[in-house]
Design a protein around this motif. Structure first.
Motif, PDB file in Angstrom:
ATOM      1  N   UNK A  33      -0.028  11.116  -1.292  1.00 43.85           N
ATOM      2  CA  UNK A  33      -1.082  11.729  -2.116  1.00 43.85           C
ATOM      3  C   UNK A  33      -0.649  12.061  -3.539  1.00 43.85           C
ATOM      4  N   UNK A  34       0.655  12.128  -3.800  1.00 44.91           N
ATOM      5  CA  UNK A  34       1.122  12.349  -5.170  1.00 44.91           C
ATOM      6  C   UNK A  34       1.001  11.089  -6.019  1.00 44.91           C
ATOM      7  N   UNK A  35       0.866   9.934  -5.359  1.00 46.64           N
ATOM      8  CA  UNK A  35       0.647   8.650  -6.020  1.00 46.64           C
ATOM      9  C   UNK A  35       1.729   8.368  -7.072  1.00 46.64           C
ATOM     10  N   UNK A  36       1.357   8.075  -8.304  1.00 46.77           N
ATOM     11  CA  UNK A  36       2.365   7.666  -9.293  1.00 46.77           C
ATOM     12  C   UNK A  36       2.820   8.827 -10.178  1.00 46.77           C
ATOM     13  N   UNK A  37       2.537  10.054  -9.777  1.00 44.70           N
ATOM     14  CA  UNK A  37       2.947  11.238 -10.539  1.00 44.70           C
ATOM     15  C   UNK A  37       4.332  11.669 -10.061  1.00 44.70           C
ATOM     16  N   UNK A  38       5.360  11.322 -10.811  1.00 43.01           N
ATOM     17  CA  UNK A  38       6.729  11.552 -10.346  1.00 43.01           C
ATOM     18  C   UNK A  38       7.063  13.039 -10.250  1.00 43.01           C
ATOM     19  N   UNK A  39       6.560  13.853 -11.178  1.00 45.44           N
ATOM     20  CA  UNK A  39       6.824  15.295 -11.107  1.00 45.44           C
ATOM     21  C   UNK A  39       6.202  15.894  -9.858  1.00 45.44           C
ATOM     22  N   UNK A  40       4.998  15.477  -9.539  1.00 43.95           N
ATOM     23  CA  UNK A  40       4.325  15.996  -8.345  1.00 43.95           C
ATOM     24  C   UNK A  40       5.003  15.496  -7.077  1.00 43.95           C
ATOM     25  N   UNK A  41       5.462  14.254  -7.087  1.00 45.36           N
ATOM     26  CA  UNK A  41       6.144  13.725  -5.899  1.00 45.36           C
ATOM     27  C   UNK A  41       7.430  14.484  -5.619  1.00 45.36           C
ATOM     28  N   UNK A  42       8.180  14.817  -6.654  1.00 47.59           N
ATOM     29  CA  UNK A  42       9.407  15.577  -6.455  1.00 47.59           C
ATOM     30  C   UNK A  42       9.094  16.955  -5.878  1.00 47.59           C
ATOM     31  N   UNK A  84     -10.548   0.401  13.383  1.00 49.04           N
ATOM     32  CA  UNK A  84      -9.114   0.142  13.278  1.00 49.04           C
ATOM     33  C   UNK A  84      -8.444   1.038  12.259  1.00 49.04           C
ATOM     34  N   UNK A  85      -7.151   0.813  12.008  1.00 45.55           N
ATOM     35  CA  UNK A  85      -6.424   1.577  10.986  1.00 45.55           C
ATOM     36  C   UNK A  85      -7.089   1.435   9.621  1.00 45.55           C
ATOM     37  N   UNK A  86      -7.037   2.510   8.812  1.00 45.84           N
ATOM     38  CA  UNK A  86      -7.754   2.466   7.537  1.00 45.84           C
ATOM     39  C   UNK A  86      -7.212   1.399   6.595  1.00 45.84           C
ATOM     40  N   UNK A  87      -5.937   1.001   6.742  1.00 50.67           N
ATOM     41  CA  UNK A  87      -5.419  -0.016   5.831  1.00 50.67           C
ATOM     42  C   UNK A  87      -5.995  -1.395   6.127  1.00 50.67           C
ATOM     43  N   UNK A  88      -6.511  -1.597   7.345  1.00 47.92           N
ATOM     44  CA  UNK A  88      -7.125  -2.883   7.682  1.00 47.92           C
ATOM     45  C   UNK A  88      -8.356  -3.120   6.809  1.00 47.92           C
ATOM     46  N   UNK A 105       0.846  -1.185   0.000  1.00 44.84           N
ATOM     47  CA  UNK A 105       0.000   0.000   0.000  1.00 44.84           C
ATOM     48  C   UNK A 105       0.885   1.240   0.000  1.00 44.84           C
ATOM     49  N   UNK A 106       0.509   2.217  -0.816  1.00 44.92           N
ATOM     50  CA  UNK A 106       1.214   3.497  -0.832  1.00 44.92           C
ATOM     51  C   UNK A 106       0.173   4.600  -0.704  1.00 44.92           C
ATOM     52  N   UNK A 107       0.262   5.394   0.384  1.00 43.70           N
ATOM     53  CA  UNK A 107      -0.734   6.443   0.623  1.00 43.70           C
ATOM     54  C   UNK A 107      -0.211   7.835   0.302  1.00 43.70           C
ATOM     55  N   UNK A 144      -1.512  -0.425  -5.563  1.00 45.80           N
ATOM     56  CA  UNK A 144      -1.085  -0.116  -4.196  1.00 45.80           C
ATOM     57  C   UNK A 144      -1.510   1.274  -3.731  1.00 45.80           C
ATOM     58  N   UNK A 145      -2.263   2.025  -4.588  1.00 44.84           N
ATOM     59  CA  UNK A 145      -2.545   3.426  -4.282  1.00 44.84           C
ATOM     60  C   UNK A 145      -3.863   3.588  -3.521  1.00 44.84           C
ATOM     61  N   UNK A 146      -3.857   3.165  -2.279  1.00 49.78           N
ATOM     62  CA  UNK A 146      -4.998   3.349  -1.394  1.00 49.78           C
ATOM     63  C   UNK A 146      -5.106   4.810  -0.975  1.00 49.78           C
ATOM     64  N   UNK A 147      -6.351   5.321  -0.835  1.00 50.51           N
ATOM     65  CA  UNK A 147      -6.582   6.639  -0.262  1.00 50.51           C
ATOM     66  C   UNK A 147      -7.188   6.454   1.122  1.00 50.51           C
TER      67      UNK A 147
END
Length: 342
Positions: A13-22, A325-329, A9-11, A312-315
């Motif tokens: 918020x930039x998700x798979x946008x590499x320019x936004x993540x940088x 419980x935790x939201x990933x559960x 799981x990857x939370x 893997x892009x859970x919100x």
């Protein structure tokens, strides 16, 4: 085993946008504004992507370097954060003003906290109001610098909802926003929020708005997920706020048995998910809401391809609304059921 599952799981918020993540890395931990400047320059004319970039960049500044609250006074610094210095150095840059306005609003929400209004202290409300006022000032500058851009109107709408502004003011902002972009994705999410019971509306108003949008939205539009989002808001209220509260099982039974709510899910699948149209910038957010609705109403086989698209892009919203419980559960368990059913 659980640790292995949650590693999938990857939370971010930039998700798979590499320019936004940088750009977000700099927004939270650095000072270089060039990645954000480049990223936002590439969104001109793409209203949905522009709104997303402003929103995610601004959220990255909250709690980051230079934006901490003073432990003695409780006041948040509004000059030293990355977004503040960028805007100060570039007073005629609408993008710098946009990000600072939204950043100030994110910092205001961080002070207020995410609980119900009755749990917020008076000093928190005072600091929230101060930061929201500063956000309005920066946003007004962005409006003046880019009068045709709907993005500042999105920020104004969010601020008005947060401050429980009069309905006439909200309606005027909505008219200005939709005049610039009739199908604005984030604008419609905010209007749905304003219509829901936990803010200033009702279940009936919320569903009425959402379904009126889907009745006219073009095939392939992500706005066909809007009634499913409404159902998630309804479930949250019924389980957490209604008097008397309903159990999760009771809510899910109604979701399964209500033909209109099931039709909303069918519409989201057929008129959006199964369409070959281009992926919109908030694709993962809508996928998570659709998977949530299908999972909670027992349609695990239908949810399987939606979870496959999510990867893997859970919100965290709406999964954090399901159970204590935790939201990933909730996400991991629903995904496992869907995989077995699919």
């Amino acid at each position: 085993m659980w640790r292995l599952l949650t590693r999938q799981i990857l939370t971010n918020p930039a998700q798979d946008d590499t320019a936004l993540r940088e750009a977000c890395e700099q927004a939270r931990y650095g000072s270089d504004t060039e990645p954000a400047r480049r990223a936002l320059a590439g969104t001109r004319g793409d209203h949905a992507r522009r709104a997303r970039y402003v929103r995610v960049l601004a959220a990255s500044t909250a709690g980051g370097l230079g934006s901490r609250a003073d432990k003695t006074t409780g006041r948040v610094d509004t000059e030293a954060a990355w977004a503040d210095t960028w805007a100060a150095r570039n007073p005629a840059d609408p993008e710098a003003q946009l990000v600072r306005a939204r950043s100030l609003l994110e910092r205001a929400w961080e002070v207020r906290g995410g609980g119900w209004a009755s749990t917020v202290r008076r000093d928190q409300w005072a600091e929230f109001a101060r930061l929201a006022d500063l956000a309005d000032q920066a946003n007004d500058r962005a409006m003046a610098l880019a009068p045709d851009d709907p993005t500042p109107w999105v920020t104004r709408l969010r601020t008005q909802i947060a401050r429980s502004a009069p309905r006439e003011s909200v309606d005027e902002t909505w008219r200005e926003l939709t005049r610039r972009d009739p199908w604005h994705w984030e604008g419609h999410q905010l209007r749905l929020t304003h219509s829901c019971r936990k803010w200033s509306g009702s279940h009936e108003q919320m569903y009425g708005f959402a379904r009126s949008v889907t009745a006219t939205a073009p095939t392939g539009s992500p706005l066909h997920v809007l009634p499913v989002r409404a159902a998630a808001e309804w479930a949250l209220w019924e389980e957490d706020r209604a008097a008397p509260r309903r159990t999760a099982a009771e809510v899910e039974e109604q979701w399964r048995q209500d033909p209109v709510m099931q039709s909303d899910l069918d519409t989201a699948l057929s008129r959006w998910f199964h369409q070959p149209g281009a992926r919109h910038p908030d694709w993962y957010d809508d996928l998570n809401h659709l998977a949530y609705g299908l999972a909670r109403s027992g349609r695990d086989a239908d949810a399987a391809p939606v979870f496959a698209a999510i990867g893997k892009f859970m919100t965290t919203t709406p999964w954090g609304w399901w159970g204590a419980g935790p939201n990933d559960v909730a996400f991991v368990r629903a995904r496992a059921r869907a995989r077995r059913a699919g």
